[in-house]
Write a protein that holds these residues in place. Structure first.
Motif, PDB file in Angstrom:
ATOM      1  N   ALA A  53     -10.271  18.755   0.768  1.00 27.61           N
ATOM      2  CA  ALA A  53      -9.816  17.469   1.305  1.00 27.61           C
ATOM      3  C   ALA A  53     -10.932  16.430   1.285  1.00 27.61           C
ATOM      4  N   SER A  54     -12.173  16.884   1.397  1.00 24.59           N
ATOM      5  CA  SER A  54     -13.311  15.960   1.410  1.00 24.59           C
ATOM      6  C   SER A  54     -13.450  15.198   0.092  1.00 24.59           C
ATOM      7  N   GLU A  55     -12.906  15.743  -0.998  1.00 21.22           N
ATOM      8  CA  GLU A  55     -12.947  15.049  -2.283  1.00 21.22           C
ATOM      9  C   GLU A  55     -11.746  14.125  -2.470  1.00 21.22           C
ATOM     10  N   ILE A  56     -10.685  14.399  -1.753  1.00 16.46           N
ATOM     11  CA  ILE A  56      -9.457  13.612  -1.895  1.00 16.46           C
ATOM     12  C   ILE A  56      -9.461  12.404  -0.967  1.00 16.46           C
ATOM     13  N   ARG A  57      -9.957  12.595   0.245  1.00 20.85           N
ATOM     14  CA  ARG A  57      -9.872  11.562   1.276  1.00 20.85           C
ATOM     15  C   ARG A  57     -10.511  10.236   0.861  1.00 20.85           C
ATOM     16  N   PRO A  58     -11.735  10.222   0.311  1.00 25.87           N
ATOM     17  CA  PRO A  58     -12.340   8.931  -0.072  1.00 25.87           C
ATOM     18  C   PRO A  58     -11.524   8.180  -1.116  1.00 25.87           C
ATOM     19  N   VAL A  59     -10.940   8.915  -2.050  1.00 32.13           N
ATOM     20  CA  VAL A  59     -10.125   8.283  -3.090  1.00 32.13           C
ATOM     21  C   VAL A  59      -8.881   7.656  -2.471  1.00 32.13           C
ATOM     22  N   TYR A  60      -8.247   8.382  -1.577  1.00 30.66           N
ATOM     23  CA  TYR A  60      -7.030   7.870  -0.945  1.00 30.66           C
ATOM     24  C   TYR A  60      -7.326   6.653  -0.075  1.00 30.66           C
ATOM     25  N   GLN A  61      -8.453   6.656   0.618  1.00 31.42           N
ATOM     26  CA  GLN A  61      -8.808   5.522   1.468  1.00 31.42           C
ATOM     27  C   GLN A  61      -9.014   4.251   0.652  1.00 31.42           C
ATOM     28  N   VAL A  62      -9.665   4.374  -0.493  1.00 32.06           N
ATOM     29  CA  VAL A  62      -9.851   3.210  -1.369  1.00 32.06           C
ATOM     30  C   VAL A  62      -8.505   2.767  -1.949  1.00 32.06           C
ATOM     31  N   ASP A  63      -7.664   3.733  -2.291  1.00 31.91           N
ATOM     32  CA  ASP A  63      -6.328   3.398  -2.804  1.00 31.91           C
ATOM     33  C   ASP A  63      -5.539   2.582  -1.787  1.00 31.91           C
ATOM     34  N   LEU A  64      -5.637   2.961  -0.524  1.00 26.87           N
ATOM     35  CA  LEU A  64      -4.912   2.236   0.521  1.00 26.87           C
ATOM     36  C   LEU A  64      -5.389   0.795   0.625  1.00 26.87           C
ATOM     37  N   LYS A  65      -6.696   0.599   0.534  1.00 30.40           N
ATOM     38  CA  LYS A  65      -7.252  -0.754   0.646  1.00 30.40           C
ATOM     39  C   LYS A  65      -6.835  -1.638  -0.529  1.00 30.40           C
ATOM     40  N   LEU A  66      -6.694  -1.029  -1.696  1.00 25.86           N
ATOM     41  CA  LEU A  66      -6.423  -1.805  -2.912  1.00 25.86           C
ATOM     42  C   LEU A  66      -4.975  -1.718  -3.380  1.00 25.86           C
ATOM     43  N   ARG A  67      -4.112  -1.101  -2.583  1.00 26.83           N
ATOM     44  CA  ARG A  67      -2.759  -0.829  -3.066  1.00 26.83           C
ATOM     45  C   ARG A  67      -1.976  -2.094  -3.410  1.00 26.83           C
ATOM     46  N   HIS A  68      -2.299  -3.215  -2.757  1.00 21.93           N
ATOM     47  CA  HIS A  68      -1.571  -4.456  -3.035  1.00 21.93           C
ATOM     48  C   HIS A  68      -1.885  -4.998  -4.427  1.00 21.93           C
ATOM     49  N   SER A  69      -2.993  -4.561  -5.000  1.00 22.29           N
ATOM     50  CA  SER A  69      -3.353  -5.015  -6.348  1.00 22.29           C
ATOM     51  C   SER A  69      -2.950  -4.005  -7.421  1.00 22.29           C
ATOM     52  N   ASN A  70      -2.254  -2.938  -6.995  1.00 19.36           N
ATOM     53  CA  ASN A  70      -1.778  -1.910  -7.927  1.00 19.36           C
ATOM     54  C   ASN A  70      -2.915  -1.430  -8.838  1.00 19.36           C
ATOM     55  N   PRO A  71      -3.936  -0.806  -8.274  1.00 17.95           N
ATOM     56  CA  PRO A  71      -5.136  -0.454  -9.047  1.00 17.95           C
ATOM     57  C   PRO A  71      -4.872   0.611 -10.109  1.00 17.95           C
ATOM     58  N   GLU A  72      -5.643   0.552 -11.169  1.00 19.47           N
ATOM     59  CA  GLU A  72      -5.582   1.558 -12.221  1.00 19.47           C
ATOM     60  C   GLU A  72      -6.512   2.722 -11.861  1.00 19.47           C
ATOM     61  N   PRO A  73      -6.193   3.925 -12.315  1.00 23.02           N
ATOM     62  CA  PRO A  73      -7.051   5.085 -12.005  1.00 23.02           C
ATOM     63  C   PRO A  73      -8.509   4.879 -12.402  1.00 23.02           C
ATOM     64  N   ARG A  74      -8.736   4.245 -13.555  1.00 25.11           N
ATOM     65  CA  ARG A  74     -10.116   4.043 -14.009  1.00 25.11           C
ATOM     66  C   ARG A  74     -10.914   3.214 -13.014  1.00 25.11           C
ATOM     67  N   ARG A  75     -10.260   2.206 -12.425  1.00 26.96           N
ATOM     68  CA  ARG A  75     -10.932   1.356 -11.441  1.00 26.96           C
ATOM     69  C   ARG A  75     -11.296   2.158 -10.190  1.00 26.96           C
ATOM     70  N   ILE A  76     -10.390   3.006  -9.744  1.00 29.94           N
ATOM     71  CA  ILE A  76     -10.648   3.828  -8.558  1.00 29.94           C
ATOM     72  C   ILE A  76     -11.773   4.823  -8.828  1.00 29.94           C
ATOM     73  N   ILE A  77     -11.781   5.386 -10.011  1.00 28.60           N
ATOM     74  CA  ILE A  77     -12.836   6.341 -10.376  1.00 28.60           C
ATOM     75  C   ILE A  77     -14.198   5.655 -10.378  1.00 28.60           C
ATOM     76  N   GLU A  78     -14.249   4.414 -10.874  1.00 24.92           N
ATOM     77  CA  GLU A  78     -15.513   3.667 -10.891  1.00 24.92           C
ATOM     78  C   GLU A  78     -15.994   3.364  -9.478  1.00 24.92           C
ATOM     79  N   LEU A  79     -15.073   2.974  -8.615  1.00 27.36           N
ATOM     80  CA  LEU A  79     -15.451   2.585  -7.250  1.00 27.36           C
ATOM     81  C   LEU A  79     -15.879   3.780  -6.406  1.00 27.36           C
TER      82      LEU A  79
END
Length: 242
Positions: A53-79
């Motif tokens: 879960a420690s590897e999933i949680r940070p990704v999900y938290q960033v996804d929640l913050k950026l969900r209104h911009s419909n982020p691409e996976p590559r952008r999330i991986i970079e961040l």
């Protein structure tokens, strides 16, 4: 034919091991045989136990913050600098997007709904392919009111697990997945209570300790299909020898 009918209908053969052609008094004895017999040993030296879960949680938290911009996976991986596969990151993004309210702009909302329909159709096609591939060589009964993807006519050994049914999910399973995870837990408990032990297969993997449902085992598709391919190859080899 008569012998096959007898084996299907007789309670004596309820706990048969088809691979070894032997019968057991109860499910516990059969399960012990499956665990101890070298015939049923997994072909994978290192078992897949899920992603922490420690590897999933940070990704999900960033996804929640950026969900209104419909982020691409590559952008999330970079961040996040995550090492998770792109398909897993994409599935986690899908979870965050479920928390979006309907878009007030009709055009954007239409695009969003079309993406949901496309994703649903892809999942449906993946499920059909999995069912067709796994059902080959196994005796499967027609769907009833309770409809797992695969419902065996008698308990069947799959990857060393005694299964009455298999449910396939074309996604990555994680606990924080809004609405979906709770719905899945309810579904799996119903299957286990009504049909007996079974297996859930996630196409791209799952979070560690995702399911704590008695009688339900969780696998990644790669392991199950690898096991199935090895069994098919073994049957083909034996057929050539005979």
């Amino acid at each position: 034919m008569a012998l096959d009918q007898h084996k299907r209908d007789s309670p004596i053969h309820k706990h048969d091991c088809k691979t070894c052609d032997c019968s057991f008094a109860n499910g516990t004895a059969l399960a012990q045989h499956l665990q101890n017999s070298s015939v049923h040993a997994s072909s994978f030296a290192v078992p897949y136990n899920g992603i922490p879960a420690s590897e999933i949680r940070p990704v999900y938290q960033v996804d929640l913050k950026l969900r209104h911009s419909n982020p691409e996976p590559r952008r999330i991986i970079e961040l996040t600098r995550t090492t998770l596969e792109t398909r897993i990151v994409s599935a986690i993004i899908d979870g965050a997007l479920r928390l979006l309210p309907p878009d007030q702009d009709p055009a954007r909302e239409a695009i969003r709904m079309q993406k949901i329909r496309d994703r649903t159709e892809r999942a449906s096609q993946a499920e059909k392919l999995f069912n067709m591939r796994h059902s080959a060589g196994n005796e499967v009964v027609q769907k009833t009111k309770i409809t797992p993807d695969i419902l065996f006519s008698s308990p069947t050994i799959v990857h060393g697990v005694l299964c009455h049914w298999i449910e396939y999910k074309d996604t990555f399973g994680f606990k924080q997945n809004p609405f979906v995870h709770k719905q899945h837990l309810k579904q799996f408990r119903k299957y286990a209570t009504t049909l007996g032990s079974g297996m859930v297969v996630y196409s791209v993997g799952f979070e560690s300790e995702l399911l704590r449902v008695e009688g339900v085992t969780c696998f990644r598709e790669a392991e199950v299909m690898g096991w199935l391919d090895s069994k098919i190859s073994q049957r083909q080899y034996l057929a050539r020898v005979d």
